[in-house]
Enzyme design. Structure first.
Site, PDB file in Angstrom:
ATOM      1  N   SER A 183      64.641   3.640  -2.556  1.00  0.00           N
ATOM      2  CA  SER A 183      64.670   2.218  -2.716  1.00  0.00           C
ATOM      3  C   SER A 183      65.939   1.651  -2.511  1.00  0.00           C
ATOM      4  O   SER A 183      66.187   0.538  -2.423  1.00  0.00           O
ATOM      5  CB  SER A 183      64.347   1.817  -4.188  1.00  0.00           C
ATOM      6  OG  SER A 183      65.353   2.808  -5.046  1.00  0.00           O
ATOM      7  N   TYR A 187      82.976  10.999  -8.905  1.00  0.00           N
ATOM      8  CA  TYR A 187      82.183  11.014  -7.501  1.00  0.00           C
ATOM      9  C   TYR A 187      82.358  11.990  -6.804  1.00  0.00           C
ATOM     10  O   TYR A 187      81.984  12.588  -6.075  1.00  0.00           O
ATOM     11  CB  TYR A 187      82.409   9.599  -7.375  1.00  0.00           C
ATOM     12  CG  TYR A 187      81.549   9.181  -5.884  1.00  0.00           C
ATOM     13  CD1 TYR A 187      80.125   8.822  -6.137  1.00  0.00           C
ATOM     14  CD2 TYR A 187      82.146   8.877  -4.672  1.00  0.00           C
ATOM     15  CE1 TYR A 187      79.382   8.399  -4.913  1.00  0.00           C
ATOM     16  CE2 TYR A 187      81.479   8.444  -3.589  1.00  0.00           C
ATOM     17  CZ  TYR A 187      80.005   8.213  -3.852  1.00  0.00           C
ATOM     18  OH  TYR A 187      79.217   7.982  -2.795  1.00  0.00           O
TER      19      TYR A 187
HETATM   20  P1  NDP Z   1      72.097   2.258  -3.038  1.00  0.00           P
HETATM   21  O1  NDP Z   1      72.949   1.847  -4.140  1.00  0.00           O
HETATM   22  O2  NDP Z   1      71.432   1.214  -1.897  1.00  0.00           O
HETATM   23  O3  NDP Z   1      70.936   3.355  -3.457  1.00  0.00           O
HETATM   24  C1  NDP Z   1      71.344   4.115  -4.442  1.00  0.00           C
HETATM   25  C2  NDP Z   1      69.951   4.687  -4.777  1.00  0.00           C
HETATM   26  O4  NDP Z   1      70.092   5.761  -5.837  1.00  0.00           O
HETATM   27  C3  NDP Z   1      69.076   3.906  -5.095  1.00  0.00           C
HETATM   28  O5  NDP Z   1      67.781   3.788  -4.483  1.00  0.00           O
HETATM   29  C4  NDP Z   1      68.708   4.096  -6.931  1.00  0.00           C
HETATM   30  O6  NDP Z   1      67.491   3.842  -7.424  1.00  0.00           O
HETATM   31  C5  NDP Z   1      69.019   5.541  -6.684  1.00  0.00           C
HETATM   32  N1  NDP Z   1      69.573   5.893  -7.997  1.00  0.00           N
HETATM   33  C6  NDP Z   1      70.688   5.505  -8.528  1.00  0.00           C
HETATM   34  N2  NDP Z   1      70.672   5.970 -10.112  1.00  0.00           N
HETATM   35  C7  NDP Z   1      69.461   6.715 -10.372  1.00  0.00           C
HETATM   36  C8  NDP Z   1      68.746   7.362 -11.343  1.00  0.00           C
HETATM   37  N3  NDP Z   1      69.478   7.230 -12.498  1.00  0.00           N
HETATM   38  N4  NDP Z   1      67.645   7.959 -11.259  1.00  0.00           N
HETATM   39  C9  NDP Z   1      66.939   7.612  -9.823  1.00  0.00           C
HETATM   40  N5  NDP Z   1      67.318   7.028  -8.992  1.00  0.00           N
HETATM   41  C10 NDP Z   1      68.765   6.444  -8.813  1.00  0.00           C
HETATM   42  O7  NDP Z   1      73.349   3.078  -2.256  1.00  0.00           O
HETATM   43  P2  NDP Z   1      73.387   3.679  -0.771  1.00  0.00           P
HETATM   44  O8  NDP Z   1      71.922   3.579  -0.205  1.00  0.00           O
HETATM   45  O9  NDP Z   1      74.539   3.280  -0.071  1.00  0.00           O
HETATM   46  O10 NDP Z   1      73.794   5.234  -0.877  1.00  0.00           O
HETATM   47  C11 NDP Z   1      72.879   6.415  -0.845  1.00  0.00           C
HETATM   48  C12 NDP Z   1      73.563   7.528  -0.934  1.00  0.00           C
HETATM   49  O11 NDP Z   1      74.580   7.641   0.162  1.00  0.00           O
HETATM   50  C13 NDP Z   1      74.286   7.703  -2.479  1.00  0.00           C
HETATM   51  O12 NDP Z   1      74.177   9.069  -2.805  1.00  0.00           O
HETATM   52  C14 NDP Z   1      75.674   7.365  -2.093  1.00  0.00           C
HETATM   53  O13 NDP Z   1      76.663   8.042  -2.723  1.00  0.00           O
HETATM   54  C15 NDP Z   1      75.877   7.836  -0.693  1.00  0.00           C
HETATM   55  N6  NDP Z   1      76.889   7.359   0.094  1.00  0.00           N
HETATM   56  C16 NDP Z   1      76.689   5.960   0.208  1.00  0.00           C
HETATM   57  C17 NDP Z   1      78.022   5.301   1.140  1.00  0.00           C
HETATM   58  C18 NDP Z   1      77.965   3.856   1.396  1.00  0.00           C
HETATM   59  O14 NDP Z   1      78.981   3.280   2.208  1.00  0.00           O
HETATM   60  N7  NDP Z   1      76.980   3.200   1.076  1.00  0.00           N
HETATM   61  C19 NDP Z   1      79.056   5.989   1.539  1.00  0.00           C
HETATM   62  C20 NDP Z   1      78.935   7.610   1.075  1.00  0.00           C
HETATM   63  C21 NDP Z   1      78.030   7.986   0.619  1.00  0.00           C
HETATM   64  P3  NDP Z   1      66.883   2.319  -8.003  1.00  0.00           P
HETATM   65  O15 NDP Z   1      67.991   1.311  -7.140  1.00  0.00           O
HETATM   66  O16 NDP Z   1      65.456   2.212  -7.715  1.00  0.00           O
HETATM   67  O17 NDP Z   1      67.330   2.481  -9.269  1.00  0.00           O
END
Ligand code: NDP
Length: 253
Positions: free
Chosen positions: A23, A163
């Site tokens: 998502s 993190y």
């Molecule tokens: P988003 O915030 O867009 O997405 C985060 C996702 O994690 C969402 O789908 C959310 O689900 C899910 N999530 C968070 N907490 C829970 C929980 N307790 N249970 C189930 N699902 C959970 O982040 P990004 O797409 O940017 O990031 C994706 C990955 O990439 C992450 O692991 C992030 O650490 C990593 N990353 C991102 C970077 C960036 O610059 N964007 C840089 C480096 C790494 P929902 O919203 O449905 O609750």
């Protein structure tokens, strides 16, 4: 979106892929890319099922196959039940643990709850979704595990001890898993994005941090997705136990 069917020899006839955090920004892009590669994609949501469902609909509209699931990765029982249901009829061939969040504070002022929650979602959840899928992958002698880490695991970052610890821990788990499962046709790799243009990246933070990126721009979710999809493909069968940065040059290899 056109579903380009390019399932390769070696992959099972039906290749089911679970993407946690489907998502979110990067997760949705990974789901679309894996679906384009002919996989049946399980788009996971934590709270925003509507967003996972929208990705499912986009995949189906392009001729691909997908379904949405929702469970809280911090709830061990919910994860266990969901994974039992997802693996009851057929094995999962691919698990991408992409869900994650950060909750920043200097370590000197970090609350125990902040530490634990970030470790729980980013790292403990890897166990909760990967472990139940492994025997099924081993039986079919084909599997792909991807952990989505971060450049913070390699460089550290002020305010992100929790993190960075969680994201670095993922690669330790990935390396160990490959020692156990490589001979069964299962690979595991870690992808470490830099600054990627999603909701997670706060505007002020990105402006400040952009100066650290040799490429002088944010990365795109689709760029991360293309890397993940390649690692999940048959031609990547000999790439194993690697931590691959996708960060515009922030952390040289
Ligand atoms: P988003 O915030 O867009 O997405 C985060 C996702 O994690 C969402 O789908 C959310 O689900 C899910 N999530 C968070 N907490 C829970 C929980 N307790 N249970 C189930 N699902 C959970 O982040 P990004 O797409 O940017 O990031 C994706 C990955 O990439 C992450 O692991 C992030 O650490 C990593 N990353 C991102 C970077 C960036 O610059 N964007 C840089 C480096 C790494 P929902 O919203 O449905 O609750």
């Amino acid at each position: 979106m056109n579903a380009r069917r390019r399932r390769s020899a070696g992959q099972p006839e039906t290749c089911r892929a679970l993407v946690t955090g489907g998502s979110g920004g990067i997760g949705a892009a990974i789901c679309r890319e894996l679906a384009s590669a002919g996989m049946t994609v399980i788009v996971h949501a934590g709270s925003r099922l509507d967003r996972a469902q929208a990705t499912v609909e986009a995949i189906r509209a392009g001729g691909g196959q997908a379904q949405a699931v929702q469970f809280d990765l911090t709830d061990a029982d919910a994860c266990s039940q969901a994974m039992a249901e997802l693996t009851a009829e057929e094995p999962l061939s691919v698990v991408v643990h992409n869900a994650g969040l950060h909750d920043d504070a200097p370590l000197a002022g970090m609350a125990a709850e902040q530490w634990q929650r970030v470790i729980d979602i980013n790292l403990n959840a890897f166990y909760r979704v990967v472990q139940p899928a492994l025997l099924g992958m081993a039986r079919q002698r084909w599997g792909r595990v991807i952990a989505v880490s971060s450049v913070a695991a390699r460089l550290g970052n002020r305010g992100q001890a929790n993190y960075a610890a969680a994201k670095a821990g993922l690669h330790g788990a990935v390396i160990s898993l490959t020692r156990e499962m490589a001979a069964r046709g299962i690979t595991a790799n870690t992808v470490a994005p830099g600054l990627i243009d999603t909701d997670m990246l706060e505007a002020a933070h990105s402006e400040q941090a952009l100066a650290l990126v040799p490429a002088a721009r944010l990365g795109k979710p689709a760029e991360v997705a293309a890397l993940v999809a390649f690692l999940c493909s048959e031609p990547a069968a000999y790439i194993n136990a690697q931590l691959i940065g996708i960060d515009g040059g922030m952390a040289p290899g």
